[in-house]
Design a protein around this motif. Structure first.
Motif, PDB file in Angstrom:
ATOM      1  N   ALA A   1      -0.476   1.709 -10.655  1.00  0.00           N
ATOM      2  CA  ALA A   1      -0.032   2.149  -9.334  1.00  0.00           C
ATOM      3  C   ALA A   1       0.532   3.565  -9.389  1.00  0.00           C
ATOM      4  O   ALA A   1       0.263   4.396  -8.511  1.00  0.00           O
ATOM      5  CB  ALA A   1       1.014   1.176  -8.791  1.00  0.00           C
TER       6      ALA A   1
ATOM      7  N   GLY B   1      -7.448  -8.660  -6.655  1.00  0.00           N
ATOM      8  CA  GLY B   1      -8.113  -8.301  -5.422  1.00  0.00           C
ATOM      9  C   GLY B   1      -9.480  -8.920  -5.215  1.00  0.00           C
ATOM     10  O   GLY B   1      -9.758 -10.045  -5.632  1.00  0.00           O
TER      11      GLY B   1
ATOM     12  N   THR C   1      -3.722   2.306   0.678  1.00  0.00           N
ATOM     13  CA  THR C   1      -3.326   1.466   1.807  1.00  0.00           C
ATOM     14  C   THR C   1      -3.479   0.002   1.417  1.00  0.00           C
ATOM     15  O   THR C   1      -4.586  -0.442   1.067  1.00  0.00           O
ATOM     16  CB  THR C   1      -4.185   1.761   3.047  1.00  0.00           C
ATOM     17  OG1 THR C   1      -4.081   3.151   3.362  1.00  0.00           O
ATOM     18  CG2 THR C   1      -3.721   0.929   4.232  1.00  0.00           C
ATOM     19  N   TYR C   2      -2.387  -0.748   1.487  1.00  0.00           N
ATOM     20  CA  TYR C   2      -2.424  -2.180   1.163  1.00  0.00           C
ATOM     21  C   TYR C   2      -2.659  -2.957   2.451  1.00  0.00           C
ATOM     22  O   TYR C   2      -1.775  -3.640   2.975  1.00  0.00           O
ATOM     23  CB  TYR C   2      -1.124  -2.597   0.484  1.00  0.00           C
ATOM     24  CG  TYR C   2      -0.909  -1.903  -0.848  1.00  0.00           C
ATOM     25  CD1 TYR C   2      -1.468  -2.402  -2.012  1.00  0.00           C
ATOM     26  CD2 TYR C   2      -0.161  -0.730  -0.929  1.00  0.00           C
ATOM     27  CE1 TYR C   2      -1.283  -1.758  -3.238  1.00  0.00           C
ATOM     28  CE2 TYR C   2       0.030  -0.073  -2.142  1.00  0.00           C
ATOM     29  CZ  TYR C   2      -0.534  -0.594  -3.286  1.00  0.00           C
ATOM     30  OH  TYR C   2      -0.353   0.044  -4.492  1.00  0.00           O
TER      31      TYR C   2
ATOM     32  N   VAL D   1      -3.679  -9.204   0.944  1.00  0.00           N
ATOM     33  CA  VAL D   1      -3.026  -8.150   0.171  1.00  0.00           C
ATOM     34  C   VAL D   1      -1.600  -7.953   0.661  1.00  0.00           C
ATOM     35  O   VAL D   1      -1.334  -7.919   1.872  1.00  0.00           O
ATOM     36  CB  VAL D   1      -3.810  -6.828   0.280  1.00  0.00           C
ATOM     37  CG1 VAL D   1      -3.067  -5.697  -0.419  1.00  0.00           C
ATOM     38  CG2 VAL D   1      -5.197  -7.010  -0.310  1.00  0.00           C
ATOM     39  N   GLU D   2      -0.696  -7.791  -0.281  1.00  0.00           N
ATOM     40  CA  GLU D   2       0.688  -7.477   0.040  1.00  0.00           C
ATOM     41  C   GLU D   2       1.094  -6.212  -0.728  1.00  0.00           C
ATOM     42  O   GLU D   2       0.637  -5.985  -1.858  1.00  0.00           O
ATOM     43  CB  GLU D   2       1.615  -8.628  -0.344  1.00  0.00           C
ATOM     44  CG  GLU D   2       1.359  -9.911   0.437  1.00  0.00           C
ATOM     45  CD  GLU D   2       2.330 -11.004   0.025  1.00  0.00           C
ATOM     46  OE1 GLU D   2       3.187 -10.737  -0.854  1.00  0.00           O
ATOM     47  OE2 GLU D   2       2.220 -12.114   0.567  1.00  0.00           O
ATOM     48  N   THR D   3       1.931  -5.424  -0.110  1.00  0.00           N
ATOM     49  CA  THR D   3       2.409  -4.224  -0.785  1.00  0.00           C
ATOM     50  C   THR D   3       3.246  -4.634  -1.992  1.00  0.00           C
ATOM     51  O   THR D   3       4.193  -5.417  -1.851  1.00  0.00           O
ATOM     52  CB  THR D   3       3.268  -3.376   0.165  1.00  0.00           C
ATOM     53  OG1 THR D   3       2.490  -3.026   1.306  1.00  0.00           O
ATOM     54  CG2 THR D   3       3.741  -2.102  -0.542  1.00  0.00           C
TER      55      THR D   3
ATOM     56  N   ASN E   1      -7.438  -3.846 -11.273  1.00  0.00           N
ATOM     57  CA  ASN E   1      -6.560  -4.501 -10.300  1.00  0.00           C
ATOM     58  C   ASN E   1      -7.340  -5.453  -9.404  1.00  0.00           C
ATOM     59  O   ASN E   1      -6.879  -6.564  -9.085  1.00  0.00           O
ATOM     60  CB  ASN E   1      -5.870  -3.431  -9.450  1.00  0.00           C
ATOM     61  CG  ASN E   1      -4.880  -4.023  -8.479  1.00  0.00           C
ATOM     62  OD1 ASN E   1      -3.807  -4.442  -8.851  1.00  0.00           O
ATOM     63  ND2 ASN E   1      -5.259  -4.061  -7.201  1.00  0.00           N
TER      64      ASN E   1
ATOM     65  N   LEU F   1      -7.454  -3.848  -0.178  1.00  0.00           N
ATOM     66  CA  LEU F   1      -6.896  -2.548  -0.548  1.00  0.00           C
ATOM     67  C   LEU F   1      -7.888  -1.432  -0.241  1.00  0.00           C
ATOM     68  O   LEU F   1      -9.098  -1.577  -0.448  1.00  0.00           O
ATOM     69  CB  LEU F   1      -6.546  -2.551  -2.032  1.00  0.00           C
ATOM     70  CG  LEU F   1      -5.929  -1.279  -2.613  1.00  0.00           C
ATOM     71  CD1 LEU F   1      -4.889  -1.650  -3.677  1.00  0.00           C
ATOM     72  CD2 LEU F   1      -6.993  -0.381  -3.243  1.00  0.00           C
TER      73      LEU F   1
END
Length: 344
Positions: free
Chosen positions: A307, A261, A325-326, A297-299, A256, A331
């Motif tokens: 995930a 990221g 935690t995003y 970062v976005e949820t 990811n 992350l």
């Protein structure tokens, strides 16, 4: 006949008509050199011969043992009765009897012995004695039991691995953008699983050190990019189930990070740190994956296989707590893993 002997150390060559001293010396040398326990019973179940290995097991001299039955030697009543019945059977059938039995060795403790009782025929063709040969097979039995345990463990492990591969393949294909995307992800995940198996195989599947698990999981991302990673933590070992779970989680995190990221940017960094903590239950490992320097970062609004693995499946496999935690700057993945004391 043996019934008339005065229980001096009987010489096997006396069971026939030849009494050659040279032959006796050769026989005696062989009988005393073997680690096997050798004896001769008369028809009243009394010992009329025992070699030194057997006397050592009893903790007796021949003078103490001569002419005694198994019960008088100190065998447990059931054991003495069993051998008495076997001696009578050999006499009646003229056929050997074989068995195995536990016995308390004076020096080595409880051992397992394989034995055979054989008829000794006189010149008239009648059974005049019963010869016994006993061998300590404790180590062999333990080895056989260990091999059997390994077979059962291997069967269990193969079934678990096949179940993991089946689940991994099905869920990857369910969330893949295309068949090619699915094939690539399945291959990468199987390789991650294989690397974790390699680590455990080197340790005979007892446990694996966290640093080795981490190094194996991020290995595909290290080529020319080792400076992106910072690893820190004390020696700590995980049992096979938790080691595999952590390895697969780190693989998903690394994949990811490479796609979305910190590892997708030249300035991106990943800190992987772990420490030992105390919980209400017992000692545990706290492992943290923290990304910085990547894109904001976005949820995610859609949960893929990775995930779901991190947030739900991993919690069950680790039997611990998992938190993702995003954070806008990167992350953060945190897992608290109870430690199995037998793996340390």
């Amino acid at each position: 006949m043996l019934e008339s002997v005065n229980f001096q150390r009987v010489r096997p060559v006396q069971f026939g008509q030849h009494r050659d001293p040279a032959a006796w010396r050769a026989y005696d040398t062989l009988l005393q050199a073997t680690p096997d326990l050798l004896c001769v019973f008369d028809l009243q179940h009394r010992f009329v011969y025992a070699n030194d290995a057997l006397l050592t097991m009893w903790g007796m001299t021949w003078e103490q043992a001569a002419g005694k039955t198994c019960l008088e030697i100190g065998y447990e009543p059931w054991h003495a009765e069993m051998h008495g019945e076997e001696i009578d059977r050999v006499v009646a059938t003229r056929a050997p009897v074989r068995g195995d039995v536990p016995f308390e060795h004076q020096e080595k403790g409880r051992r397992i012995y394989d034995y055979i009782f054989t008829p000794v025929l006189g010149t008239d063709g009648e059974v005049e004695a019963v010869a016994g040969s006993t061998r300590d097979v404790t180590e062999r039995r333990m080895h056989e039991q260990h091999l059997q345990s390994l077979v059962h463990e291997l069967n269990h492990r193969v079934k678990n691995t096949l179940s993991t591969v089946q689940s991994l393949t099905r869920q990857t294909l369910d969330t893949a953008e295309s068949l090619e995307d699915g094939n690539c992800k399945i291959e990468a995940r199987l390789l991650a699983l294989s690397r974790a198996h390699d680590v455990l195989t080197r340790e005979n599947w007892r446990s694996a050190d966290v640093r080795d698990i981490v190094a194996g999981a991020i290995a595909p991302r290290l080529a020319g990019a080792a400076h992106h990673f910072f690893l820190d933590g004390p020696p700590c070992r995980l049992d096979p189930k938790r080691a595999l779970a952590v390895a697969m989680a780190l693989h998903e995190l690394a994949s990811n990070a490479a796609k979305y990221g910190a590892l997708s940017r030249g300035a991106g960094r990943v800190r992987i740190e772990w420490k030992l903590v105390r919980t209400d239950e017992a000692e545990a490992l706290e492992l943290v994956w923290h990304e910085t320097g990547g894109p904001a970062v976005e949820t995610p609004t859609r949960r893929g296989f990775g995930a779901r693995l991190l947030e739900r499946g991993l919690r069950n496999d680790l039997d611990g707590e998992v938190e993702v935690t995003y954070a806008p700057d990167g992350l953060v993945f945190r897992a608290t893993v109870p430690l199995d004391s037998s793996a340390q």
